[in-house]
Design an enzyme around this catalytic site. Sequence first.
Site, short mmCIF file in Angstrom:
data_model
loop_
_atom_site.label_atom_id
_atom_site.label_comp_id
_atom_site.label_asym_id
_atom_site.label_seq_id
_atom_site.Cartn_x
_atom_site.Cartn_y
_atom_site.Cartn_z
N MET A 284 0.85 -1.20 0.00
CA MET A 284 0.00 0.00 0.00
C MET A 284 0.88 1.24 0.00
O MET A 284 1.97 1.25 0.53
CB MET A 284 -0.88 -0.01 1.25
CG MET A 284 -2.03 0.97 1.17
SD MET A 284 -3.35 0.61 2.35
CE MET A 284 -2.61 1.03 3.92
N CYS A 285 0.39 2.30 -0.61
CA CYS A 285 1.08 3.58 -0.62
C CYS A 285 0.01 4.66 -0.62
O CYS A 285 -1.15 4.39 -0.83
CB CYS A 285 1.94 3.77 -1.86
SG CYS A 285 3.35 2.65 -1.94
N GLY A 286 0.43 5.89 -0.38
CA GLY A 286 -0.50 7.02 -0.48
C GLY A 286 0.07 8.06 -1.42
O GLY A 286 1.29 8.27 -1.46
N ARG B 121 -0.87 4.97 5.36
CA ARG B 121 -0.73 4.21 4.12
C ARG B 121 0.73 3.87 3.81
O ARG B 121 1.00 3.14 2.85
CB ARG B 121 -1.33 4.98 2.93
CG ARG B 121 -2.82 5.19 3.03
CD ARG B 121 -3.37 5.78 1.74
NE ARG B 121 -3.34 4.83 0.66
CZ ARG B 121 -4.32 3.97 0.38
NH1 ARG B 121 -5.42 3.97 1.09
NH2 ARG B 121 -4.20 3.13 -0.63
#
Lengths: 304, 230
Positions: A1-3, A34
């Site tokens: 996951m990343c933001g 995130r």
Amino acid sequence: MCGIGGIVYRDDAPRGSHPVGDGLIKMLQSLAHRGMDSTGVTVSGGVFEASLMVRLWVEDGYILESVFSDVGNAVKEVGGVIGFKETKGRFLRLGVTSECDVRALADVLFMLEGVVVHSIGENSEVIKDIGMAIDIDGRHNVSGLYGTHGIGHVRMATESIVDITHSHPFWAYPFPDISVVHNGQLTNYHKLKRHYEGEGYQFQTQNDSELIAVYLADKLFQDNSLEDALISSLDDLDGTFTFLVSTKDAIGYAKDRWAAKPLVTMETDSVVAVASEEVALRSVFSDEIRRIEPQQSEVMTWQV
Amino acid sequence: MASIGVMDASEMTTRELNALLKKASKTEDLIEITNPGARHNIVVGILDECHIKINGSVGYYSASLLDGPTVDIDGNAGWALGENLMTGRINVSGDVGASVGASMRGGDLFVGGDAGARAGISMKGGTLLVTGNTGFLTGFMMQKGRIVVCGDVGDAVGDSMYEGIIYVGGEYGSLGSDAEVAEIDEDELLDLWSLLDSNGVKSKPDFKKIISSKRLYHFDSLERLELASV
């Protein structure tokens, strides 16, 4: 996951007068859940007292003074004149005041051992480091950077090593002011990387997201519009992605055919903001502005 | 006279908020939550009948794992709002993200605006009503219940659905694998319009009905409880 997050100011205020760095830091800090491995931003539309701004980092294990002197010589070698130089630890910010070919400059810098070029821009710079948004703001004073637009990223690594080099954004060698942040995974990375290496493009990392920067750069080099490049990426890139791209005067996004990764956008006459989650938009902008969730296979661009 | 509790979400962690809420839901009839700030997991695991009003937007998995309460959200919601709803009711005035009503077993979920991709994914009962549009893969692997979308629906609607019904008021992009359009009879249409009316929706769309073609799975192998009733 990343933001991921991005902002475009599009009012009549003078260039370089908007708190882009501050807005991005607030948005990215609210997305800290995130990803806390690393954080990075591209702040664009700044006013530089230089024709080119170079941001680079020196890998651990190399002697700073000697690498910095190599960098100085390399810049001179391609006809560049260094107008100013700021160092923060192993990070170097360099203003080149003479006309200088960006590809030639990038190529000589890429040749230097221990040097990782984060960006070469005419109106933009990439700042990235390990840690959360507030950490990198403390180290690099990102919130003191003004401009017209920008993008940012918080990383929870899935594909490659956690270090400064593999943090986002990725600059699109050798095109000034084009950079990319990406949430997702590309499954045809190795195949496309081999293709672009054959075409003469240089990769500095093993991160799949760097490919998107190179891909878009190649499309733009072939005179495609930013929007056309984003549309073709929906077919050419395989895997899951929502990514943002920042250019000299615009930002854009592409969201994959599975709508696998989130994005929300909000737009007023004077400002556009996009982010993985609404919580980031609300950290900077009023509750009253309606937010839109793009559907699958969508692209969009906003001009400054 | 109903008692009222007010909680300012900005003054506590999400875990503290949900713990306090769980306690309050056993004694208070009406609980208001202010300043939710689009944070995730606001109102989770409430198993008592009560009325919870949220003034503002909420993030992912909000109003999820609920069995009993009525939750009004004056704002938007992130992904997977109302996941695993058992009974009760959720109303959102604005837009919601992807996977709204994921795996819901019962109850009513009302969305005043648009919904993202995979609305009603793996739904197992209840009613999901969206006033606006929904995205890609609406009703993906749906098993029971009904999804009512007044606006348009994206591509692959009803993909791999087992049972249940998807009603589309506007246009749909394409049918998913093993989904088909069925005839809708007048009583069904009147029933839907009355559902809209009771939710304050004044339009009377000419709904299309989408169901499973039942060629993808083995529908003749029944569960133990189903066998007992044959």
